[in-house]
Scaffold this active site. Structure first.
Site, PDB file in Angstrom:
ATOM      1  N   HIS A  44      16.942   4.904 -10.385  1.00 39.20           N
ATOM      2  CA  HIS A  44      17.434   4.562 -11.587  1.00 39.20           C
ATOM      3  C   HIS A  44      16.981   5.611 -12.988  1.00 39.20           C
ATOM      4  O   HIS A  44      15.854   5.993 -13.032  1.00 39.20           O
ATOM      5  CB  HIS A  44      16.823   2.951 -12.221  1.00 39.20           C
ATOM      6  CG  HIS A  44      17.117   2.645 -13.449  1.00 39.20           C
ATOM      7  ND1 HIS A  44      16.124   2.078 -14.260  1.00 39.20           N
ATOM      8  CD2 HIS A  44      18.339   2.647 -14.028  1.00 39.20           C
ATOM      9  CE1 HIS A  44      16.836   1.790 -15.400  1.00 39.20           C
ATOM     10  NE2 HIS A  44      18.326   2.006 -15.316  1.00 39.20           N
ATOM     11  N   HIS A  89      18.233   9.032 -22.959  1.00 35.98           N
ATOM     12  CA  HIS A  89      18.173   7.468 -22.621  1.00 35.98           C
ATOM     13  C   HIS A  89      18.191   6.555 -23.917  1.00 35.98           C
ATOM     14  O   HIS A  89      17.283   7.019 -24.931  1.00 35.98           O
ATOM     15  CB  HIS A  89      16.751   7.322 -22.509  1.00 35.98           C
ATOM     16  CG  HIS A  89      16.284   5.804 -21.863  1.00 35.98           C
ATOM     17  ND1 HIS A  89      15.078   5.786 -21.060  1.00 35.98           N
ATOM     18  CD2 HIS A  89      17.378   5.046 -21.379  1.00 35.98           C
ATOM     19  CE1 HIS A  89      15.392   4.369 -20.413  1.00 35.98           C
ATOM     20  NE2 HIS A  89      16.609   3.982 -20.778  1.00 35.98           N
TER      21      HIS A  89
HETATM   22  C1  LIG Z   1      17.616  -1.876 -17.344  1.00 33.73           C
HETATM   23  C2  LIG Z   1      18.629  -0.847 -16.862  1.00 33.73           C
HETATM   24  O1  LIG Z   1      18.587   0.235 -17.411  1.00 33.73           O
HETATM   25  N1  LIG Z   1      19.472  -1.189 -15.748  1.00 33.73           N
HETATM   26  C3  LIG Z   1      20.423  -0.303 -15.481  1.00 33.73           C
HETATM   27  C4  LIG Z   1      21.011  -1.383 -13.900  1.00 33.73           C
HETATM   28  O2  LIG Z   1      21.616  -0.256 -13.443  1.00 33.73           O
HETATM   29  C5  LIG Z   1      22.851   0.060 -13.951  1.00 33.73           C
HETATM   30  C6  LIG Z   1      23.364   1.250 -13.150  1.00 33.73           C
HETATM   31  O3  LIG Z   1      24.593   1.365 -13.566  1.00 33.73           O
HETATM   32  C7  LIG Z   1      22.706   0.708 -15.300  1.00 33.73           C
HETATM   33  O4  LIG Z   1      23.694   0.883 -16.208  1.00 33.73           O
HETATM   34  C8  LIG Z   1      21.580  -0.060 -16.301  1.00 33.73           C
HETATM   35  O5  LIG Z   1      21.099   0.663 -17.124  1.00 33.73           O
END
Ligand SMILES: CC(=O)N[C@H]1CO[C@H](CO)[C@@H](O)[C@@H]1O
Ligand SMILES: *[C@@H]1O[C@H](CO)[C@@H](O)[C@H](O)[C@H]1NC(C)=O
Ligand SMILES: *[C@@H]1O[C@H](CO)[C@@H](O)[C@H](O)[C@H]1NC(C)=O
Ligand SMILES: *[C@@H]1O[C@H](CO)[C@@H](O)[C@H](O)[C@H]1NC(C)=O
Length: 296
Positions: A44, A89
């Site tokens: 992530h 971000h």
């Molecule tokens: C908290 C967070 O950022 N969650 C992520 C979950 O996953 C998706 C993937 O596409 C992100 O868009 C989110 O930002």
């Protein structure tokens, strides 16, 4: 006969060597599996690397790849002043991890030297940047030729090529964008939500006791791959600002924690998750969990 006996160990050695080499993402068993039938642990916010609260990873993208991560997610924004497409971000003032082109070049260099690996990118388009700008960004990095173009769009979940087919065709990069994709204009940037559903993000429940469909809203699970946000946040100094829970990462990313949520999901949807999206992939046993998901 004597000669054969003498050579046999050598023949066996060479044969086992070539068997070991005939792998797809590190495992021979994955070669014959369709892409949609493989589970990945994903990084992530892969580009946001460091020790600050808004950073989600501790390994660079190349280290992530070297350590077995094959699914990279990242959030893009337009950089102020230059207007270039950057990994930022929320805003480029908060966290600016540089140009998307630079990131893609690193992935491309890695793909060049790792010919049996299939990698997925999930990019979010925070500023609704036109798809042609993504195309030129990909082109500038030299990675475009690796990108897979489905014969029809959207491709049905059971129509995906196997990992071996992707490797043989040299199309070892699968690209998804969360909004603004248009395959008529740019055929290799696929619309994430035509292919996947996602569970909720910004989770603060360390037991991950749900596997609900969050996006697209009201989506049906059938016919879609799915991504589970197995990322844990904490409320920063009770400000209501959620940041990744770095201290808990080893527990969040343990085999037990990932496996428990994956089981819950599998029981709801009768299919294992395609992606478990994680912060701090250097912590816990994320590759162990990926192997369990893939029954390896
Ligand atoms: C908290 C967070 O950022 N969650 C992520 C979950 O996953 C998706 C993937 O596409 C992100 O868009 C989110 O930002
Ligand atoms: C990217 O490269 C492809 C193939 O060379 C080309 O067709 C396309 O027009 C390029 N995209 C942009 C935005 O320049
Ligand atoms: C996708 O691009 C085509 C070709 O430019 C255009 O005709 C179509 O309207 C676009 N689709 C969407 C949903 O924007
Ligand atoms: C989802 O379904 C609910 C209940 O059927 C409905 O009220 C809502 O408008 C739907 N949302 C979307 C985005 O379609």
């Amino acid at each position: 006969m004597v000669l054969i006996n003498l050579l046999l160990p050598c023949i066996l050695f060479l044969a086992s060597g070539s068997l070991i080499l005939a792998t797809c993402n590190g495992h021979q068993e994955l070669c014959s599996r369709q892409y949609s039938d493989v589970s990945f642990v994903g990084a992530h916010n892969s580009p946001f690397v460091g020790c600050l609260p808004q950073q989600n990873q501790e390994w660079s993208v190349t280290q992530q790849l070297n350590n077995g991560i094959r699914f990279l997610q990242g959030q893009t924004h337009r950089a102020p002043i230059t207007g270039s497409l950057n990994f930022c971000h929320t805003s480029c003032f908060l966290e600016n991890a540089g140009k998307v082109t630079h990131f893609l070049r690193k992935v491309k260099t890695w793909l060049d030297v790792n010919p049996n690996e299939v990698v997925t990118l999930l990019i979010t388009n925070g500023d609704s940047v036109p798809i042609a700008d993504f195309d030129s960004t990909f082109n500038r990095s030299g990675i475009t030729h690796y990108a897979y173009i489905p014969p029809i769009s959207p491709l049905a979940i059971n129509a995906w090529p196997t990992l071996q087919e992707l490797i043989n065709a040299g199309t070892r990069l699968i690209v998804f964008l969360d909004s603004g994709a248009n395959v008529t204009e740019v055929p290799y940037i696929l619309d994430e939500f035509e292919y996947y559903f996602e569970t909720p993000y910004d989770q603060t429940d360390c037991t991950f006791s749900q596997c609900k469909i969050d996006r697209p809203s009201n989506a049906s699970a059938s016919g879609r791959m799915y991504l589970v946000n197995h990322t844990l946040n904490i409320n920063l100094l009770n400000t209501g600002i959620l940041v990744p829970d770095r201290d808990a990462a080893a527990t969040t990313n343990s085999l037990a924690s990932i496996d428990a949520q994956a089981h819950l999901c599998s029981s709801l949807y009768s299919r294992k998750p395609n992606v478990m999206l994680l912060d701090f992939v250097d912590k816990g046993d994320v590759i162990g969990a990926q192997n369990v998901l893939n029954a390896l």
